[in-house]
Design an enzyme around this catalytic site. Structure first.
Site, short mmCIF file in Angstrom:
data_model
loop_
_atom_site.label_atom_id
_atom_site.label_comp_id
_atom_site.label_asym_id
_atom_site.label_seq_id
_atom_site.Cartn_x
_atom_site.Cartn_y
_atom_site.Cartn_z
N HIS A 32 16.59 27.02 52.92
CA HIS A 32 17.33 27.79 51.90
C HIS A 32 17.95 26.85 50.86
O HIS A 32 18.97 27.20 50.25
CB HIS A 32 18.43 28.66 52.53
N LYS A 76 14.33 7.79 30.45
CA LYS A 76 14.09 8.92 31.36
C LYS A 76 12.60 9.00 31.70
O LYS A 76 11.74 8.88 30.84
CB LYS A 76 14.54 10.22 30.70
#
Length: 474
Positions: free
Chosen positions: A197, A333
């Site tokens: 979950h 990045k």
């Protein structure tokens, strides 16, 4: 008009480019369907060449081409016709197949495109003049002998589909399984925290996690084999409606045998030609397996993308290879581009399944399905995407991945689900109270248990051993 020549079909004369090997019916289709610019995939054209070659061999061996029928061929012409079909099967003359995918639903335009190219190229090989309107090697009477588009076009779809799954998709998935299995073995001792979950769960080993991924692909290989085997029955021999009108009783079986020998795939003549001509259920089944493989690849690449998130504010349990700068504004990045590429192509394949389902269900009326060209394009596109996408993912991502053991290890002790192993010793309710208190105080389960003297220190040490939590034990 020097750049054109006149070709003839049953509707009359048509001007076609002088250099073209195709003829009148192809040109009519080019004029009628200026739709998408999409052509049938190369794999389909090659399969049509294989089918035409097998049909020619069967008719030759049955004495149909050189017999007493209309316009019999001599041996030189038969050999030339087979050689022309072989050229198409081998990938030559690709620029001679200009018909749009969105054409007549049986594929007649493309079938005649292939027949005309073989006819004219065979005339040329035999030393004749292919520019003449009257064809010594005729596209219908000779190249299409004993055939209808309605049985040979779906036969070619089955052949192309099975061949591409067998030679491209299954090898790609086999490579991917091997790469993932190697990572599972190499990372078997790397402890990490599990997540269910998206929440902290009990520990497992990174190798176990990747072993699960490897098993997914192992099962995908089996599904690919099922997908291939679903299309082994070939409609050829059924001609127009499945009755086999205008063909020899042995024709379909001979063609299937020839294609099986050529490809190494166990093609057989259809059990029932009325079903085989009219319905494309087998292709729908095949693509259903491809859809399942696609969702597996989506799930796999998305999980790896999450495991590689970071490098400082995510999980960063797996270090993905740096392939390219990730941002036009954020310097330094790097993004999980190979995962994203695989997820996108998987989404495309999943969407393609809708095309196949609708085409199979709504397109098969009475004795013919009229959605076959788009089905051919769609299923072969899906196989190509899954195959090439898997290969790229292996080469540019999975093979170069590294485990980040520090990131994997550091979260294990912090997990509140460590209390799960205390259930047999203190009970679920007491363990739940410890988890809530540990979360409130910021302590680990171990620290809180030691502070409260919940269990003897040695018992606690054994109970909270993360390695033991990764396997069943008495």
């Amino acid at each position: 008009m020097n750049d054109y020549r006149t070709e003839r079909d049953s509707m009359g004369d048509v001007h076609v480019p002088a250099s073209a090997y195709y003829g009148a019916q192809t040109q009519r289709a080019v004029d009628n369907f200026p739709i998408s610019g999409w052509r049938l995939p190369d794999a389909m054209i090659s399969a049509m060449g294989m089918v035409k070659h097998a049909c020619g061999v069967a008719n030759r061996d049955l004495g149909k081409l050189t017999g007493s029928g209309m316009n019999p061929l001599n041996d030189v012409q038969v050999d030339a016709m087979l050689a022309a079909a072989e050229e198409i099967a081998d990938g030559k003359l690709r620029d001679q197949f200009p018909v749009d995918v969105f054409q007549t639903g049986s594929g007649t335009s493309s079938n005649m495109n292939v027949n005309e190219v073989i006819s004219n190229r065979a005339i040329e090989i035999a030393g004749g003049d292919r520019t003449l309107a009257e064809k010594a090697i005729h596209p219908n009477d000779h190249v299409n002998m004993g055939q209808s588009t309605n049985d040979t076009f779906p036969t070619a779809i089955h052949v192309a589909t099975a061949v591409q799954i067998h030679t491209a998709l299954i090898p790609a998935l086999t490579r991917l399984h091997a790469s993932l299995a190697a990572k599972a073995k190499a990372w078997d001792k790397v402890m990490k925290i599990g997540r269910t979950h998206l929440m902290d769960a009990t520990p497992l080993r990174l190798g176990q996690e990747f072993g699960g991924f490897a098993r997914q692909i192992e099962l995908s290989i089996r599904r690919a084999e099922v997908a291939r085997d679903a299309v082994l029955e070939l409609p050829v021999g059924g001609t127009a409606v499945g009755s086999g009108i205008n063909t020899h009783p042995e024709f379909g079986g001979r063609v299937a045998d020839a294609l099986a020998q050529r490809t190494g795939i166990a093609f057989v003549e259809a059990v029932n030609h009325f079903e085989a001509n009219a319905q494309r259920d087998a292709l729908v089944q095949t693509h259903g397996e491809l859809k399942c493989i696609a969702q597996t690849l989506f799930n796999l690449s998305n999980n790896i993308r999450w495991l590689g998130s970071g490098p400082r504010c995510g999980f960063y349990e797996v270090q993905l290879p740096s392939r390219q700068p990730g941002s036009s504004i954020m310097p330094g990045k790097v993004n999980p581009v190979m995962c994203e590429s695989l997820m996108q192509l998987a989404a495309r394949v999943i969407g393609n399944d809708g095309v196949m389902t609708v085409s199979g269900a709504a397109g098969g009326n009475f004795q013919l399905n009229i959605m076959m060209p788009v089905m051919a394009h769609t299923v072969l596109e899906s196989i190509l995407l899954l195959s090439s996408g898997s290969n790229a993912f292996i080469e540019f991502c999975v093979d170069e991945m590294e485990a980040n053991e520090e990131s994997c290890n550091q979260a294990v002790e912090q997990s509140l689900s460590m209390c799960t192993s205390l259930n047999p010793l203190i009970g679920y309710s007491e363990a739940a109270k410890l988890a809530k208190e540990a979360f409130k105080t910021g302590q680990t389960i171990r620290e809180l248990c030691l502070e409260k003297k919940i269990l003897p220190e040695e018992t606690l040490r054994e109970a909270l051993d993360p390695w033991k939590m990764t396997e069943p034990h008495e």
